[in-house]
Design an enzyme around this catalytic site. Structure first.
Site, PDB file in Angstrom:
ATOM      1  N   SER A 248       0.837  -1.196   0.000  1.00 16.30           N
ATOM      2  CA  SER A 248       0.000   0.000   0.000  1.00 16.30           C
ATOM      3  C   SER A 248       0.879   1.256   0.000  1.00 16.30           C
ATOM      4  O   SER A 248       1.747   1.394  -0.868  1.00 16.30           O
ATOM      5  CB  SER A 248      -0.949  -0.061   1.199  1.00 16.30           C
ATOM      6  N   ASP A 340      -8.484  -5.076  -6.264  1.00 16.05           N
ATOM      7  CA  ASP A 340      -8.100  -4.159  -5.186  1.00 16.05           C
ATOM      8  C   ASP A 340      -8.986  -2.915  -5.231  1.00 16.05           C
ATOM      9  O   ASP A 340      -9.023  -2.212  -6.235  1.00 16.05           O
ATOM     10  CB  ASP A 340      -6.632  -3.770  -5.366  1.00 16.05           C
ATOM     11  N   HIS A 375      -6.717  -6.085  -1.807  1.00 17.35           N
ATOM     12  CA  HIS A 375      -5.604  -5.212  -1.448  1.00 17.35           C
ATOM     13  C   HIS A 375      -4.522  -5.926  -0.649  1.00 17.35           C
ATOM     14  O   HIS A 375      -3.337  -5.701  -0.849  1.00 17.35           O
ATOM     15  CB  HIS A 375      -6.155  -4.027  -0.645  1.00 17.35           C
TER      16      HIS A 375
END
Length: 397
Positions: A248, A340, A375
């Protein structure tokens, strides 16, 4: 001679081998001494560190020899269908009545998850406890292998946790960066060390021992450079075999460290993250203002779930924050979860690939892309969450 035939049948037995294993290690689950061709349910239950009950179950039919073997046999109902040897682990979900938005995330890596496995008569669900329990076994799932050292690091302002594999080394190593969830997650680094890599899990936001407000990044490039050198200079680390892994927002930091700070990692692993930031940098060192300032890019579904995906579209990133990817000098693997909803992973991976190709460095780039994945790309056999609460903790009732 005379042969005696006994009508005695041993009691049903459920086995798991090995009963103690690493979280990413497949185990063999078998039921035996059961009536032939009869319906049974295999159930897994465990409590998280917050006390929430997680469970999974699967329906099987025993073979002619009165056995069921999850490596071989097909589930015909329950948490999953088909032959899934580890389905009872990756299929774990919060039990009915537990809090919403939960995600299973190990905090104390020096203790295992304890999973209670049971074999029930008939095709039932775990809550139907009127069903007869035929057999049971308890398993342990670890992130830390025996002999791994966990060392808290509070040195030169660096806040982190170092994990070292058993033995003298020297070992290859990874600097481990998470996202804006903050704190100091340790389980990935612990697993790296269990597999032979020294790993330093590094806090950079949302930790009480870091300077300034916890909703800002109050450390800059010099902090990450110090952390990299601390790991690289460790006597049990191979100085020329130190990589960086980022998830991330940690992807942006990983790319920034590798291209702007003068350090020379041997490789990068980037998981679902951007090449820049929408957050205004307060100085050239990379510190930020409050990171809730990008809410204009949030989108919501019919259930009120937030998607952060548009925040990291390359067109929405501040031009001055974008990493100069053409300066990259080491191999980069980018892992994409194609579903995601927290980052524009495909678009950022495309931009990295195009930029490196234009710079004559396409040989440095590798993409792993997983259809349907979200994600968080977690260790094998980890339960998945369709949606989880990120910064607001559900109230336990």
């Amino acid at each position: 001679g005379v042969r005696w035939k006994s009508s005695y049948r041993p009691a049903p037995l459920l086995t798991a081998a090995p009963v103690r294993a690493l979280i990413d290690e497949q185990i063999s689950i078998k039921g035996s001494f059961l009536p032939p061709r009869c319906p049974v349910t295999v159930c897994a239950q465990m409590h998280s560190e917050d006390g929430d009950l997680w469970e999974a179950f699967a329906h099987y039919n025993t073979n002619a020899d009165g056995t069921v073997n999850l490596i071989r046999d097909q589930s015909v109902g329950g948490s999953y269908l088909g032959c899934e040897p580890m389905g009872l682990f990756w299929g774990l979900q919060p039990a009915s009545g537990e809090r919403e938005g939960l995600r299973l995330r190990k905090k104390d890596v020096e203790t295992p998850y304890i999973v209670f496995m049971s074999l029930l008569e008939g095709h039932v669900s775990p809550r139907e406890r009127q069903s007869t329990e035929l057999a049971a076994v308890t398993t342990e799932r670890w992130y830390m292998a025996p002999g791994v050292q966990r060392i808290e690091i509070r040195q030169n302002g660096v806040v982190g946790t170092l994990f070292l594999p058993p033995g003298p080394g020297p070992f290859p190593a990874m600097l481990d960066l998470w996202g804006m969830g903050g704190g100091l997650p340790e389980y990935r680094s612990a697993l790296f060390a269990s597999r032979g890599y020294a790993s330093l899990s590094l806090a950079y936001v949302g930790h009480k021992e870091l300077p300034g407000p916890q909703n800002c990044i109050n450390v800059g490039d010099s902090y990450f450079k110090s952390a990299f050198h601390l790991l690289q200079d460790h006597q049990q680390v191979c100085a020329d075999r130190v990589g960086i892994i980022g998830l991330s927002f940690g992807v942006y930091l990983t790319l920034r460290i590798a291209t702007q700070t003068g350090v020379k990692p041997s490789c990068l692993i980037c998981i679902n993250g951007p090449v820049g930031s929408t957050i205004m940098l307060s100085d050239a060192d990379g510190k930020t203002v409050q990171f809730e300032s990008d809410q204009k890019y949030w989108t919501y579904d019919d259930q009120g779930h937030v998607s952060f995906r548009d925040i990291s579209l390359p067109a929405n990133l501040l031009p001055e924050s974008k990493v100069k990817l053409e300066h990259l000098a080491c191999p980069l693997m980018y892992i994409v979860g194609e579903d995601d909803l927290s980052a524009s992973s495909i678009e950022n991976a495309n931009l990295i690939e195009e930029t490196l190709r234009a710079a004559g460095k396409s040989q440095l780039f590798t993409r792993l892309s997983y259809p349907g994945a979200g994600h968080l790309i977690e260790p094998p056999y980890t339960p998945n969450s369709r949606a989880s609460l990120w910064s607001v903790k559900p109230i336990k009732r």
